[in-house]
Motif scaffolding. Structure first.
Motif, PDB file in Angstrom:
ATOM      1  N   TYR A  90       0.724  -1.410   0.034  1.00 12.18           N
ATOM      2  CA  TYR A  90       0.380   0.026   0.616  1.00 12.18           C
ATOM      3  C   TYR A  90       0.842   1.323  -0.252  1.00 12.18           C
ATOM      4  O   TYR A  90       0.820   1.641  -0.913  1.00 12.18           O
TER       5      TYR A  90
ATOM      6  N   TYR B 186       2.771   1.384  -3.431  1.00  5.17           N
ATOM      7  CA  TYR B 186       1.656   2.740  -4.202  1.00  5.17           C
ATOM      8  C   TYR B 186       1.477   3.658  -3.960  1.00  5.17           C
ATOM      9  O   TYR B 186       1.252   4.242  -5.281  1.00  5.17           O
ATOM     10  N   ARG B 187       1.178   3.783  -3.086  1.00  8.59           N
ATOM     11  CA  ARG B 187       0.552   5.635  -2.445  1.00  8.59           C
ATOM     12  C   ARG B 187       2.428   6.851  -3.466  1.00  8.59           C
ATOM     13  O   ARG B 187       2.119   7.820  -3.360  1.00  8.59           O
TER      14      ARG B 187
ATOM     15  N   ALA C 292      -2.746   1.501  -4.421  1.00  7.14           N
ATOM     16  CA  ALA C 292      -3.033   1.483  -3.172  1.00  7.14           C
ATOM     17  C   ALA C 292      -4.468   1.557  -2.442  1.00  7.14           C
ATOM     18  O   ALA C 292      -4.305   1.081  -1.205  1.00  7.14           O
TER      19      ALA C 292
ATOM     20  N   ALA D 199      -5.894   5.904   2.438  1.00  9.03           N
ATOM     21  CA  ALA D 199      -6.125   5.551   0.851  1.00  9.03           C
ATOM     22  C   ALA D 199      -7.007   6.142   0.302  1.00  9.03           C
ATOM     23  O   ALA D 199      -6.567   6.545  -0.511  1.00  9.03           O
TER      24      ALA D 199
END
Length: 595
Positions: A72, A75-76, A94, A110
Motif C-alpha cells: 500500500y 503504491y501510494r 493503493a 488511501a
C-alpha cells in the motif's frame, strides 16, 4: 494562494523534509522498508526519475514479501511520483492494497490520498467523494490527526466553492489542533507540515472575509516558524499572502511589490497564477489597464495548456472582455466570451455537485453529530444531576441520622455531667477510708526538710497504698498527694502560668517525681490533670450559678486558667465529648424546663 498549488507544495513539503540526502551508492536489497521510504522521500523533488526506479523496486519487494501494508505504501508513493493519468491507476492500487490489510487507518489514508490526487488535477467531484469517505472512516476511528487532515481538504473544497466563511471555521479548528500537537512525534504523522499549511490557508481565508487584523499576528507566527524549522521554501508563499492582503486593503502598490517579490523567490516549476492574477487586478485598480491585461493574458495561456482554472480567476476574463471591447478587438473579445462561457458551464456543474455533496454528506452529517453530542451531553447531564440528587438525599439522610445520633449522644453526656458529684467537695482518699479501720492513734512524724513535715503512714494498708512507685519513699508520695489536695482546694490550678516545673518547686521536689506521682495516682499526665481540674471547675460554676451561663467561651476559658478559648474548647470536648457551647445551651434549656 492558488489552491491547486497549495496542495502541490504540501505534497512536496511532506516528502522533501523527511530526508534531505541521497547517495547513489546504495544497496536496496540490504535495506529495510523504513530506510527505503526515507530514500524515496528524499528524491521527490531532487531526482524524481531515480525516485520512480526505487518505487518500482519497493513495489516488487512488497509483492515478493506478500506484505499488503508495505505494498500500500509503495503504491501510494507511485501515485505521487508518476504523472497523470498513470498516478490515478496507482491511487486505485493503493486503495485495494489497503483494504486487503483490513486496517481502517490505512484504508482511511488511501481514500484521502486518492481524493487529494484527484483534487490536485481539478477533478473536484471525484476528489470530494473520496475525501468524504476518508472523513467518515476517521470519525469512526476517532483519530483526531486524520479527522483534521480530511477537514483541511474539505475546507479547500469550500474555498473552491467560494464558501470562505465556512472554510474559515474549519481551518481555525485544523490550525489549532496541529499547533497544539506541533511537537508531537508519531510515525507517519506530520504535524508541522499540516500546521504551516493550515496557517497559510487560514491567513488567505481571513483575507477573503475581512479578518485583516488577525493576519498581522498570524503572519509573524508563520515567519517565526519558517525561520526556526528550516521551511525557507515556503517563505515566498507567505510573502504572496501579504501581497493579497495588501490588495484587499486597497494598498495596490504594496500588493504589486509583495506579489512580484514572491514570484522572484519561488523555487519550483509551477505558474503561481494567484500572484499573476492579483498583480493584474492591482494594476487595473491603479488605472494601468494595458499592464493589467498582460497579466490576465498569462492566466489565459495557462488555461489553454491545462484546461483547468480556479473559479477565483473568473474576473480576469470579464476584464479581458471589457478591455478588448473598449479597444474594438472583436476577435479576442469573442474568444474570451467563449472561454468564460465554457468555464461557467464547468463551474456550474462542479458547484451544484460539490455544494450539495458537502451540504448533504459533511455539513448535515456534522450537524447531526453535533446534535447527537448535545443530546448525549444532556442525557449525561440528567444522569449526573440524578446521581447528584440521589447522593444529596443519601448524604442528607446520613447527616440527619448522624445529627440525631449526636444529639442523643450529647444529651446522654449532658445528663452524665449533671449527675456527677460536686467535685469541689472534699473526697476522702482510699488510704483515709482504709485507715479508719485501724486503731493506731499515735502517728509517727519525720522531718525531711525544714519546711515540710511528713506524717508516716499509720498502718500496712496505708503504707501499701503509698508504695506503688518503685524507688519512691511512700512518705514522700503521701506528702505530695496531700499537697496536691490542698492545691486543688485552693483552686490554684486556675493560674494560667501554672506548670509542672513551678509546682515541683513549690512542693520542694523534682519534676520526675511529681510527674510520676500524678501519672500513677491521678491516672493522667500533668497537662491532662491540670486541664481536667479547670474544666471540672467551670462545670461546677455553670451548674451552680446561672450567671456564668451568659459568659462567652473566651471569658470562661480565662476564668478556668486557659490561655485561649480554643484550648479550653478542645479540652472540654476531649473530656466530655461535647462542645462547651452545646453544654451551655442544654443548661439554659434545662433551667427553662424546670423553672
Amino acid at each position: 494562494m492558488n489552491q491547486r498549488f497549495n496542495i502541490k507544495i504540501l505534497f512536496f513539503t511532506i516528502l522533501f523534509f523527511s530526508v534531505n540526502t541521497f547517495s547513489q551508492n546504495i544497496n536496496l536489497e540490504r535495506m529495510d522498508n523504513e530506510e527505503i521510504e526515507k530514500i524515496i522521500d528524499s528524491l521527490y523533488y531532487s531526482n524524481p526519475d531515480e525516485g520512480i526506479k526505487i518505487v518500482k523496486f519497493y513495489i516488487k519487494k512488497s509483492k515478493k514479501e506478500n506484505s499488503n501494508e508495505s505494498l500500500y505504501i509503495a503504491y501510494r508513493y507511485a501515485s505521487k511520483f508518476y504523472p497523470v493519468p498513470i498516478n490515478f491507476k496507482y491511487t486505485d492500487s493503493a486503495l485495494i492494497a489497503s483494504k486487503r490489510t483490513e486496517n481502517k487507518t490505512l484504508i482511511t489514508d488511501a481514500y484521502l490520498n486518492k481524493g487529494v490526487i484527484l483534487m490536485d488535477e481539478s477533478l473536484y467531484q471525484k476528489a470530494l467523494d473520496n475525501i468524504l469517505i476518508a472523513n467518515k472512516y476517521s470519525l469512526e476511528l476517532n483519530d483526531n490527526y486524520i479527522i483534521n487532515k480530511t477537514t483541511y481538504f474539505i475546507a479547500q473544497n469550500k474555498i473552491y466553492l467560494g464558501l470562505h466563511e465556512d472554510a474559515n471555521k474549519e481551518l481555525v479548528n485544523c490550525y489549532n489542533y496541529f499547533k497544539v500537537n506541533l511537537n508531537k512525534k508519531v510515525l507517519n504523522e506530520d504535524y508541522k507540515t499540516y500546521y504551516i499549511f493550515s496557517l497559510m490557508s487560514l491567513i488567505d481565508s481571513n483575507t477573503r472575509i475581512g479578518k485583516h487584523q488577525e493576519n498581522i499576528s498570524l503572519l509573524e507566527e508563520a515567519y517565526d516558524f519558517i525561520y526556526k524549522n528550516n521551511f525557507e521554501h515556503l517563505k515566498p508563499y507567505f510573502i504572496s499572502s501579504e501581497g493579497t492582503e495588501a490588495f484587499y486593503n486597497a494598498n495596490y502598490n504594496l500588493a504589486i511589490k509583495k506579489l512580484s517579490e514572491a514570484i522572484r523567490l519561488y523555487n519550483d516549476q509551477w505558474p503561481h497564477l494567484n500572484d499573476i492574477f492579483y498583480i493584474g487586478l492591482s494594476n487595473w485598480k491603479l488605472g494601468k489597464r494595458d499592464v493589467a491585461v498582460k497579466y490576465f493574458e498569462e492566466i489565459d495561456k495557462e488555461y489553454d495548456k491545462s484546461k483547468k482554472l480556479n473559479p477565483e480567476f473568473r474576473p480576469a476574463y470579464e476584464l479581458l472582455i471589457k478591455y478588448n471591447d473598449s479597444i474594438g478587438n472583436r476577435d479576442k473579445q469573442l474568444k474570451y466570451i467563449n472561454t468564460l462561457m465554457s468555464l461557467d458551464k464547468n463551474y456550474e456543474k462542479n458547484y451544484k455537485y460539490l455544494f450539495s455533496k458537502i451540504n448533504k454528506e459533511y455539513d448535515t452529517h456534522k450537524l447531526i453529530n453535533e446534535k447527537n453530542k448535545i443530546e448525549s451531553s444532556l442525557k449525561n447531564q440528567r444522569t449526573i444531576i440524578s446521581s447528584i440528587l440521589l447522593i444529596t438525599i443519601l448524604a442528607s439522610l446520613f447527616y440527619w441520622n448522624r445529627y440525631n445520633s449526636l444529639q442523643k449522644k450529647y444529651k446522654e453526656k449532658f445528663e452524665e455531667i449533671i449527675s456527677q458529684k460536686n467535685i469541689l467537695e472534699k473526697i476522702e482518699t482510699l488510704a483515709e477510708v482504709e485507715s479508719k479501720q485501724e486503731d493506731d492513734l499515735n502517728p509517727k512524724t519525720l522531718n525531711i526538710t525544714d519546711k515540710i513535715k511528713i506524717t508516716a503512714p499509720k498502718n500496712s494498708s496505708e503504707l501499701e497504698f503509698y508504695n506503688k512507685i518503685p524507688g519512691l519513699n511512700p512518705i514522700l508520695v503521701q506528702n505530695i498527694l496531700q499537697q496536691l489536695e490542698k492545691f486543688e482546694e485552693e483552686l490554684r490550678f486556675t493560674d494560667n502560668q501554672m506548670s509542672l516545673r513551678l509546682l515541683s518547686e513549690e512542693f520542694n521536689t523534682n519534676i520526675p517525681y511529681l510527674s510520676k506521682i500524678i501519672n500513677v495516682y491521678k491516672g493522667k499526665n500533668f497537662n491532662y490533670y491540670i486541664n481536667d481540674l479547670r474544666i471540672d471547675y467551670i462545670i461546677e460554676l455553670l451548674k451552680n450559678d446561672a450567671t456564668y451561663l451568659n459568659y462567652d467561651i473566651k471569658n470562661l476559658a480565662s476564668l478556668a486558667g486557659f490561655t485561649n478559648a480554643v484550648n479550653f474548647s478542645d479540652n472540654f470536648q476531649r473530656k466530655f465529648e461535647i462542645k462547651p457551647s452545646y453544654f451551655i445551651k442544654m443548661m439554659k434549656e434545662n433551667i427553662k424546663t424546670h423553672s
